[in-house]
Write an enzyme that holds these catalytic residues in place. Structure first.
Site, PDB file in Angstrom:
ATOM      1  N   ASN A   1       2.890   4.029  -0.892  1.00  0.00           N
ATOM      2  CA  ASN A   1       3.331   3.023   0.071  1.00  0.00           C
ATOM      3  C   ASN A   1       4.411   2.154  -0.565  1.00  0.00           C
ATOM      4  OD1 ASN A   1       1.577   3.764   2.192  1.00  0.00           O
ATOM      5  ND2 ASN A   1      -0.088   2.584   1.296  1.00  0.00           N
TER       6      ASN A   1
ATOM      7  N   THR B   1      -4.492  12.462 -10.023  1.00  0.00           N
ATOM      8  CA  THR B   1      -5.509  13.245  -9.317  1.00  0.00           C
ATOM      9  C   THR B   1      -6.627  12.318  -8.866  1.00  0.00           C
ATOM     10  OG1 THR B   1      -4.917  15.112 -10.728  1.00  0.00           O
ATOM     11  CG2 THR B   1      -6.926  15.335  -9.444  1.00  0.00           C
ATOM     12  N   GLY B   2      -6.299  11.437  -7.915  1.00  0.00           N
ATOM     13  CA  GLY B   2      -7.273  10.491  -7.397  1.00  0.00           C
ATOM     14  C   GLY B   2      -7.550  10.744  -5.933  1.00  0.00           C
TER      15      GLY B   2
ATOM     16  N   ASN C   1       0.844  -2.280   6.810  1.00  0.00           N
ATOM     17  CA  ASN C   1       0.296  -2.508   5.467  1.00  0.00           C
ATOM     18  C   ASN C   1       0.436  -3.946   4.991  1.00  0.00           C
ATOM     19  OD1 ASN C   1      -0.446   0.131   5.267  1.00  0.00           O
ATOM     20  ND2 ASN C   1       1.136   0.752   3.838  1.00  0.00           N
TER      21      ASN C   1
ATOM     22  N   ASN D   1      -3.306  -5.316   4.500  1.00  0.00           N
ATOM     23  CA  ASN D   1      -3.759  -5.131   3.118  1.00  0.00           C
ATOM     24  C   ASN D   1      -4.045  -6.475   2.454  1.00  0.00           C
ATOM     25  OD1 ASN D   1      -3.355  -2.459   3.612  1.00  0.00           O
ATOM     26  ND2 ASN D   1      -1.784  -2.142   2.059  1.00  0.00           N
TER      27      ASN D   1
ATOM     28  N   LYS E   1       5.703   1.713   8.455  1.00  0.00           N
ATOM     29  CA  LYS E   1       4.350   1.649   7.893  1.00  0.00           C
ATOM     30  C   LYS E   1       4.057   0.270   7.315  1.00  0.00           C
ATOM     31  CE  LYS E   1       1.042   4.671   5.622  1.00  0.00           C
ATOM     32  NZ  LYS E   1       0.345   3.967   4.564  1.00  0.00           N
TER      33      LYS E   1
END
Length: 248
Positions: A109, A15-16, A200, A204, A196
């Protein structure tokens, strides 16, 4: 591959910034959502979840908060939004909370997590999700959604074989869209993940090395050239896996 029951409950593991936001949106839309928490458990159990969002702020004063999966009910949709470094916990976390006809929705990801999860729940019970969102957890039970927010979903098959668009995918898409989450579908999870990664993998890592944001790197000719070189290497990696990405 079975369709999901008409009445669907969702569990959120992690739950972030992602799981808290998407789970809160589902609850706001009327779905029953159960949240697994760690350090925020006491705060969220008492104060609920607060979401600051470019789509509109909202507060959920009461949420179904848990400190252990053994206390959670089995759910038809189990959203995994943990950091990938915590995936070694999933063999213990998933079985108690995944309903008999449920599906794991992996919102992470990268490439290669689905086969590991398949070892504990079976490959036919997994779909992958790619999130295009700028969101941060800024305090206990407090999420700040800055921009974007769409999700792309695809079924996982053994060896990442394309599975097409299934009725189950369409069910989850309908739930997410009812919650105001723009959601698209792909017939080929591996292709979607490689697409993606073209973004990334270069940005990143380089953002950390250069201590710069994307716009700063694009404006710098040497950093831009390095990013483009990395993008071409990712495209070569995709081709080695049988996924051919257009130059565009």
């Amino acid at each position: 591959m079975t369709v999901l029951p008409e009445t669907r409950r969702y569990a959120v593991l992690g739950t972030g910034a992602l799981g808290g936001f998407y789970g809160a949106k589902l609850q706001q839309a009327g779905f029953t959502v159960h949240f697994l928490l760690h350090s925020d458990y006491d705060h969220v159990r008492q104060q609920g979840l607060w979401v600051e969002s470019c789509w509109g702020d909202f507060h959920l004063p009461q949420v179904n908060a848990y400190a252990a999966v053994e206390d959670m009910p089995p759910c038809e949709g189990v959203i995994v939004a943990l950091k990938a470094t915590q995936n070694h916990l999933l063999p213990q976390l998933l079985p108690p909370v995944l309903a008999e006809k449920g599906v794991v929705i992996l919102l992470q990801n990268g490439l290669g997590a689905e086969p590991e999860i398949a070892n504990c729940v079976g490959p036919e019970r997994i779909m992958g999700g790619l999130c295009f969102i700028s969101s941060n957890k800024v305090g206990p039970g407090h999420i700040r959604h800055l921009d974007y927010g769409s999700v792309l979903l695809a079924e996982y098959g053994p060896g990442y074989a394309p599975q097409g668009i299934t009725p189950r995918l369409q069910q989850v898409q309908a739930d997410f869209q009812r919650a105001g989450i723009p959601t698209s579908l792909s017939p080929d999870l591996m292709l979607a993940r490689w697409q993606k990664l073209v973004w990334n993998i270069p940005f990143n890592g380089l953002s950390v090395i250069f201590n710069a944001d994307t716009q700063q790197m694009i404006r710098d000719s040497e950093a831009r050239t390095l990013a483009e070189t990395l993008m071409h290497e990712v495209i070569q990696g995709a081709a080695a896996c049988g996924r051919h990405l257009p130059e565009t």
